[in-house]
Design a protein around this motif. Structure first.
Motif, PDB file in Angstrom:
ATOM      1  N   ALA A 131       0.835  -1.210   0.000  1.00  0.00           N
ATOM      2  CA  ALA A 131       0.000   0.000   0.000  1.00  0.00           C
ATOM      3  C   ALA A 131       0.867   1.257   0.000  1.00  0.00           C
ATOM      4  O   ALA A 131       0.446   2.311  -0.456  1.00  0.00           O
ATOM      5  N   LEU A 189      -7.164   3.024  -2.024  1.00  0.00           N
ATOM      6  CA  LEU A 189      -6.574   3.789  -0.924  1.00  0.00           C
ATOM      7  C   LEU A 189      -7.193   5.184  -0.823  1.00  0.00           C
ATOM      8  O   LEU A 189      -7.784   5.668  -1.785  1.00  0.00           O
ATOM      9  N   ILE A 233      -3.814   5.139   5.874  1.00  0.00           N
ATOM     10  CA  ILE A 233      -3.550   3.990   4.999  1.00  0.00           C
ATOM     11  C   ILE A 233      -3.673   2.683   5.795  1.00  0.00           C
ATOM     12  O   ILE A 233      -4.339   1.738   5.359  1.00  0.00           O
TER      13      ILE A 233
END
Ligand code: ADP
Ligand code: MG
Ligand code: ZN
Length: 481
Positions: free
Chosen positions: A66, A301, A179
């Motif tokens: 990520a 995201l 995140i």
């Protein structure tokens, strides 16, 4: 222009929300009775052997992906030796030269600009227990050990020293926190210590490329304390440098009560820890297919979602920021917007009345009775003129209380708008007769007098008359007489 440039690099520790600890089967439950979440492995009993929790590896890889890191396919754990009462084995199993994730970057908004900060590494390690200092009745203060947290998987996320103010460091932290929450690897609950930040701070003459000597501030678990600590430390170092002194590299503790940092220990070098490969664990080999699999399960995201809300739904950047504040909120809005095809109306309802209800009840959107389906139905009822916007607010209050669908509430409470013109006309005539003054004012040219009469009709129908119809009929009646 200030004389020095502030340079900050952050180490963020995040507890992973796996069902069991990093090397044993114990579940960690915050707030459990002291030492209830322990076993011989996490208590560091001699002769016990650790076994790696695969889910913890998966979560760490998830975080690495990520954040755009390279995943180290051939990695290992190392022993970091030090003595601490809350560290039962007298060493921590961590990662030294082969962290699970390397490089990567975090992008965030700061003072209206996009900033990108490079990451050095993300590695996996075990958390330590906690010392509890308590006064025992009739006795002096004693120290107790609670090992519940010992062995909880911890992600250490290390940035490059590329942040240049305490505020910017906070913006970076928030982006990382967001995140981790979005990808579901940590609850990031700062009050419970699931997310802790350690800022490293140094100053250098403006324009200089060399890094100054840094100090590190231990474990901050609130943004406010973090910012207070960093601001204090910048001032302290400025004073030292201004007086021609040198900053000593050390680890500091920030005391929130006095608002000052105090020295905790001289900074140790890697050599002091006598790192060596953990002999009780096998090397970690990560298949490319596994990485691929994890990559496919990554959700959209926050930054990408914000962008989509702005471009696809026509939501303002400020509102998009608000609506992506948590993953649950973003998903709620997304679903409601798709169901109804009216993103602006959804955004207004969510950010206005729904937030008001949630704040008053001190609850979160995912725990609430209101679902995107409820909101969609409410909006349809307004669109097809079954209820007015004002009645809709009271319907939403009811949905929030009971979880019933809006249509049902409208039917049960008889809230549907009166759209029958003859019914409205009867009431209009009655109101005009009862209030000859305002009616005459209108006829005499004071057009705004109609507002009062509309209000009276609405009152007589308990808000159920269709306001456009009322206006139309009133105008007709007043101009024909
Ligand atoms: P350790 O604290 O274990 O010695 P590192 O040397 O890797 O680890 O640095 C830890 C953190 O300190 C990193 O986030 C890094 O960006 C930051 N850092 C290193 N040097 C400085 C410096 N001179 N000023 C500010 N931050 C620094
Ligand atoms: Mg450090
Ligand atoms: Zn255990």
């Amino acid at each position: 222009m200030e004389k020095y440039e502030t340079v900050i690099g952050l180490e963020i520790h995040a507890e992973l929300c796996t069902e069991s600890k990093l090397f044993c089967h114990c579940a960690y439950i915050f707030g459990a009775l002291a030492n209830d979440c322990t076993c011989p492995v996490c208590l560091g009993m001699p002769g016990t052997l650790p076994v790696i929790n695969k889910r913890a590896l998966e979560f760490a890889i998830r975080a690495g992906l990520a954040i755009g890191c390279e995943i180290t396919v051939d990695s290992k754990f190392d022993r970091k030796n030090y003595f601490y009462p809350d560290l039962p084995k007298n060493y921590q199993i961590s990662q030294y030269d082969l962290p699970l994730c390397k490089n990567g970057q975090v992008t965030f908004e700061f003072e209206g600009e996009r900033r990108t900060v490079a990451l050095r590494r993300i590695h996996l390690e075990e958390d330590a227990g906690k010392s509890v200092h308590a006064e025992v009745t009739g006795d002096a203060t004693r120290s107790f050990m609670d090992f519940n947290r010992a062995g909880v998987p911890l992600l250490e996320i290390v940035s490059e020293p590329e942040l240049h103010s305490p505020e910017e460091a906070i913006a970076y932290c928030r982006a990382v926190k967001e995140i981790l929450e979005y990808i579901g690897v940590s609850d990031c609950n700062m009050e419970e210590g699931s997310l802790r930040c350690e800022p490293n701070i140094s100053l250098r003459p403006r324009g200089s490329q060399e890094l100054g000597t840094r100090t590190e501030i231990k474990n901050k678990n609130s943004f406010q304390e973090l910012i207070d600590a960093m601001e204090y430390e910048v001032k302290r170092q400025t004073r030292i440098l201004d007086a021609g002194g040198e900053v000593v590299q050390e680890t500091l503790l920030f005391d929130a009560a006095t608002g000052r940092t105090v020295a905790m220990r001289g900074k140790e070098e890697a050599d002091d820890y006598r790192y060596f490969p953990e002999p009780d664990l096998v090397h970690v080999q990560i298949d490319a297919e596994w990485i691929e699999e994890i990559q496919l399960t990554l959700p959209e995201l926050p930054a990408a979602r914000r962008k989509r809300f702005i471009t696809d739904y026509g939501i303002s950047p400020e509102n998009a920021e608000f609506l992506t504040g948590t993953r649950q909120l973003a998903e709620f809005f997304d679903e409601a917007a798709q169901l109804s095809g009216e993103p602006t109306a959804c955004a207004n309802w969510i950010m206005g009345d729904l937030m008001r209800l949630l704040n008053t009840a001190d609850s979160d959107i995912h725990e609430s009775n209101v679902t995107p389906a409820h909101l969609n139905e409410l909006i349809q009822l307004i669109d097809n003129a079954t209820i007015s916007g004002k009645i809709a607010k009271s319907v939403l209050d009811d949905v929030f209380e009971t979880g019933k669908m809006p249509k049902q509430i409208v039917a049960e409470k008889g809230l549907a708008q009166i759209t029958d013109t003859s019914e409205i006309e009867t009431i209009v005539l009655q109101v005009v007769e009862e209030h000859p003054g305002p009616a005459q004012d209108y006829r005499d040219g004071t057009k705004k007098a109609i507002g009062f009469l509309v209000g009276q009709v609405m009152r007589a129908t308990r808000g159920k008359a269709n306001p456009q119809l009322v206006n139309q009929i009133l105008t007709q009646v007043l101009s024909t007489e």
